[in-house]
Design an enzyme around this catalytic site. Structure first.
Site, mmCIF file in Angstrom:
data_model
loop_
_atom_site.group_PDB
_atom_site.id
_atom_site.type_symbol
_atom_site.label_atom_id
_atom_site.label_comp_id
_atom_site.label_asym_id
_atom_site.label_seq_id
_atom_site.Cartn_x
_atom_site.Cartn_y
_atom_site.Cartn_z
ATOM 1 N N SER A 197 50.188 49.155 22.004
ATOM 2 C CA SER A 197 50.776 49.051 23.656
ATOM 3 C C SER A 197 51.121 50.369 24.134
ATOM 4 O O SER A 197 51.387 51.195 24.854
ATOM 5 C CB SER A 197 51.390 48.221 23.395
ATOM 6 O OG SER A 197 53.083 48.527 23.092
ATOM 7 N N ASN A 252 62.599 44.485 19.938
ATOM 8 C CA ASN A 252 62.822 43.479 21.091
ATOM 9 C C ASN A 252 63.717 43.288 22.008
ATOM 10 O O ASN A 252 63.609 43.529 23.732
ATOM 11 C CB ASN A 252 62.841 41.832 20.191
ATOM 12 C CG ASN A 252 61.973 40.998 19.658
ATOM 13 O OD1 ASN A 252 60.593 41.967 19.490
ATOM 14 N ND2 ASN A 252 62.535 40.354 18.556
ATOM 15 N N HIS A 254 45.929 33.032 67.621
ATOM 16 C CA HIS A 254 44.392 32.494 66.905
ATOM 17 C C HIS A 254 43.721 33.663 68.021
ATOM 18 O O HIS A 254 42.169 33.175 67.892
ATOM 19 C CB HIS A 254 43.831 31.596 68.405
ATOM 20 C CG HIS A 254 44.988 30.159 68.208
ATOM 21 N ND1 HIS A 254 45.064 29.112 67.452
ATOM 22 C CD2 HIS A 254 46.500 29.612 68.494
ATOM 23 C CE1 HIS A 254 46.155 28.020 67.611
ATOM 24 N NE2 HIS A 254 46.515 28.803 68.065
ATOM 25 N N SER A 265 30.198 57.421 57.266
ATOM 26 C CA SER A 265 29.121 56.872 56.480
ATOM 27 C C SER A 265 27.917 57.813 56.345
ATOM 28 O O SER A 265 27.675 58.383 57.087
ATOM 29 C CB SER A 265 28.733 55.634 57.391
ATOM 30 O OG SER A 265 26.866 55.427 57.029
ATOM 31 N N LYS A 284 29.752 56.552 62.795
ATOM 32 C CA LYS A 284 30.643 56.129 62.347
ATOM 33 C C LYS A 284 32.302 57.011 61.429
ATOM 34 O O LYS A 284 31.953 57.799 60.644
ATOM 35 C CB LYS A 284 29.962 55.244 60.879
ATOM 36 C CG LYS A 284 29.342 53.766 61.583
ATOM 37 C CD LYS A 284 29.782 53.092 61.140
ATOM 38 C CE LYS A 284 30.323 52.600 59.865
ATOM 39 N NZ LYS A 284 29.895 50.605 60.928
ATOM 40 N N ASN A 311 35.608 54.661 59.354
ATOM 41 C CA ASN A 311 35.632 53.813 59.131
ATOM 42 C C ASN A 311 36.964 53.921 58.209
ATOM 43 O O ASN A 311 37.640 54.970 58.112
ATOM 44 C CB ASN A 311 35.090 53.232 57.134
ATOM 45 C CG ASN A 311 33.046 53.016 57.455
ATOM 46 O OD1 ASN A 311 32.479 52.509 58.821
ATOM 47 N ND2 ASN A 311 32.024 53.417 57.083
ATOM 48 N N GLU A 319 41.757 49.077 55.227
ATOM 49 C CA GLU A 319 40.557 48.433 53.917
ATOM 50 C C GLU A 319 41.148 48.565 52.954
ATOM 51 O O GLU A 319 40.607 47.223 52.078
ATOM 52 C CB GLU A 319 39.547 48.942 53.970
ATOM 53 C CG GLU A 319 38.612 48.312 55.541
ATOM 54 C CD GLU A 319 37.235 49.169 55.483
ATOM 55 O OE1 GLU A 319 36.117 48.334 56.368
ATOM 56 O OE2 GLU A 319 36.606 49.908 55.769
HETATM 57 N N1 ARG Z 1 55.374 46.924 21.507
HETATM 58 C C1 ARG Z 1 56.055 45.790 21.799
HETATM 59 C C2 ARG Z 1 55.962 44.597 23.404
HETATM 60 O O1 ARG Z 1 55.982 45.659 24.502
HETATM 61 C C3 ARG Z 1 57.518 46.165 21.639
HETATM 62 C C4 ARG Z 1 58.032 45.171 20.778
HETATM 63 C C5 ARG Z 1 57.488 44.090 19.091
HETATM 64 N N2 ARG Z 1 58.267 43.124 18.479
HETATM 65 C C6 ARG Z 1 57.952 42.221 18.143
HETATM 66 N N3 ARG Z 1 59.037 41.945 17.130
HETATM 67 N N4 ARG Z 1 56.874 42.725 17.267
HETATM 68 O O2 ARG Z 1 56.177 43.783 24.131
#
Ligand code: ARG
Length: 458
Positions: free
Chosen positions: A25, A112, A158, A279, A285, A287, A292
């Site tokens: 991640s 965690n 409406h 445009s 135009k 726009n 939008e």
């Molecule tokens: N990269 C993980 C997340 O974004 C961090 C927590 C990971 N915990 C684990 N037990 N794999 O959720």
């Protein structure tokens, strides 16, 4: 094997390269570096204070982390995919820099509760920022409302002409919506602002940690009260995504109106050139790209809410890797709403209002028909009968291609003997607007007072 992995102990084979990339991640959670370091410093200080690690180690860790912060901010930090996420990238770097002390930082903590902390710290600041962008938009709206306190436009139901209203009243309707959006964010912030650290992996920790001390250092007024919940809960993020979705719904309605009002059929407003594009084929135009696009971006914000709701659906307690999918929708929504609010505030500030056209349109479409009915009620007719009388007068006008204002007294009296010369003063658009002088009504005085009320924080 798996030598570089902080969790490599029980593994005998290296992680497959693609699996590594797929499960990492760091590509997006590096955004949390500041919060991660801030949280780790508070955790280390607490470990030192509690005697869980030595004060020397604590000092080494704190300085080491501060150094890493500088390196990241100076662009001198190489984030590594094989270290998976921001937590392990920073921790590995710390251990490489200060040795054994670095390896003591994770005592009494898990990724965690760490990730839950980082997201909460991050979202907390972002909510405050979104709120300041909302304030900018509110300010722009209040300025336009004040400047247009004498601008009359047709109010619609409406999308058919209904009754004349002040343009300022219309703008103040959005002020109400954005004020509610702000209130929702402030409410959400109370639930974001709770310290999850100390939950450990799921069950708490065997070390004598001081959660209140950590909370104090990180400015959390509360700590979570159940370790399982602390690491499983993403309600706070969902709540933000829901609030953001409602806010984008408001912005998209407003966008739609701005787009409509700048058509050649309406010509109520003109957006400044900076917010429009031309445009490549049609030279005439201009726009309204910005409204939008804001209207369009509402889709991704709703999508982000659905994405995280669906990710969280049916997940067993406590942490599951699925939850790593919380970050991208959250980050994308934050970026999108901040951008949309900022650009909207600028656009509203620079918007030109075509007072003449609005006023002309306000007088068309029998917009003061209700005022005639109300007039007849004041002369003693029951409202339903008055409605019927005016309906017939309108039909007469349609047939003879005239407007209500064109009817002579003799013509009026064809429909009711109760009608007298004082009818004419009742059916101007100004009279119609100012007659609605009740709390929440469009009368100039009411709208003006409302603008001042909101300005003074009420
Ligand atoms: N990269 C993980 C997340 O974004 C961090 C927590 C990971 N915990 C684990 N037990 N794999 O959720």
């Amino acid at each position: 094997m798996s030598k570089d992995k902080l969790w490599g102990g029980r593994f005998t084979q290296p992680t497959d390269k693609f699996v590594e990339e797929f499960t990492a991640s760091i590509q997006f959670d590096k955004r949390l570096y500041h919060q991660d370091i801030r949280g780790s410093i508070a955790h280390a200080r607490m470990l030192g204070k509690q005697g869980i690690i030595s004060l020397e180690d604590m000092e080494l860790i704190v300085h080491g982390l501060q150094k890493i912060l500088e390196q990241i901010e100076g662009g001198e930090f190489d984030f590594s995919i094989s270290l998976e996420d921001i937590h392990m990238n920073i921790e590995a770097r710390l251990s490489a820099a200060i040795g054994e002390a670095g390896k003591r930082l994770h005592t009494g903590r898990s990724r965690n509760d760490q990730v839950a902390l980082d997201i909460r710290l991050y979202l907390r600041d972002e909510i405050v920022e979104v709120t300041t962008y909302l304030d900018l938009l509110l300010d722009a709206l209040l300025n336009q409302a004040e400047a247009n306190i004498d601008t009359i436009m047709p109010g619609f139901t409406h999308l058919q002409t209904a009754q004349p209203i002040l343009f300022a009243h219309h703008l103040m309707a959005y002020v109400e919506m954005f004020k509610r959006d702000k209130g929702r964010l402030e409410d959400c912030l109370r639930r974001v602002n709770v310290l999850p650290l100390g939950a450990g992996a799921l069950a708490g920790t065997t070390f004598p940690i001081d959660r209140e001390y950590v909370a104090e250092q990180l400015d959390f007024p509360l700590i979570t009260r159940n370790s399982l919940d602390a690491v499983s809960d993403r309600d706070f993020a969902l709540e933000f995504l829901a609030d953001a979705s409602i806010m984008m719904m408001h912005l998209s309605r407003f966008s739609e109106e701005l787009i409509l009002w700048s058509t050649s059929a309406f010509q109520f407003i003109e957006l400044s050139d900076g917010f429009c594009t031309g445009s490549s084929i049609m030279p005439q135009k201009k726009n309204p790209d910005v409204p939008e696009l804001v209207r369009g971006k509402t889709g991704r914000v709703y999508g982000n809410l659905m994405a995280l709701l669906t990710t969280m659906k049916a997940l067993p307690l406590a942490y599951n890797k699925d939850m790593q999918e919380d970050k991208e929708p959250l980050f994308d929504t934050i970026d999108t709403v901040k951008g949309s609010l900022k650009i909207f505030a600028d656009m509203i500030r620079e918007m030109r209002v075509n007072t003449e056209n609005m006023r002309k349109a306000a007088g068309q479409g029998f917009s003061t028909a209700t005022d005639v009915a109300d007039y007849l009620v004041r002369k003693g007719l029951p409202f339903r009968d008055a409605h019927e009388v005016v309906g017939k007068a309108v039909a007469y006008c349609v047939e003879n291609e005239m407007d209500i204002a064109d009817l002579s007294l003799t013509e009026w009296q064809l429909f009711s003997a109760k009608i007298d010369t004082d009818i004419f003063a009742c059916i101007t658009v100004e009279a119609s607007v100012n007659a609605r002088n009740i709390p929440g009504g469009t009368a100039r005085e009411r709208v003006w007072n409302e603008i001042q009320n909101v300005r003074s924080g009420n």
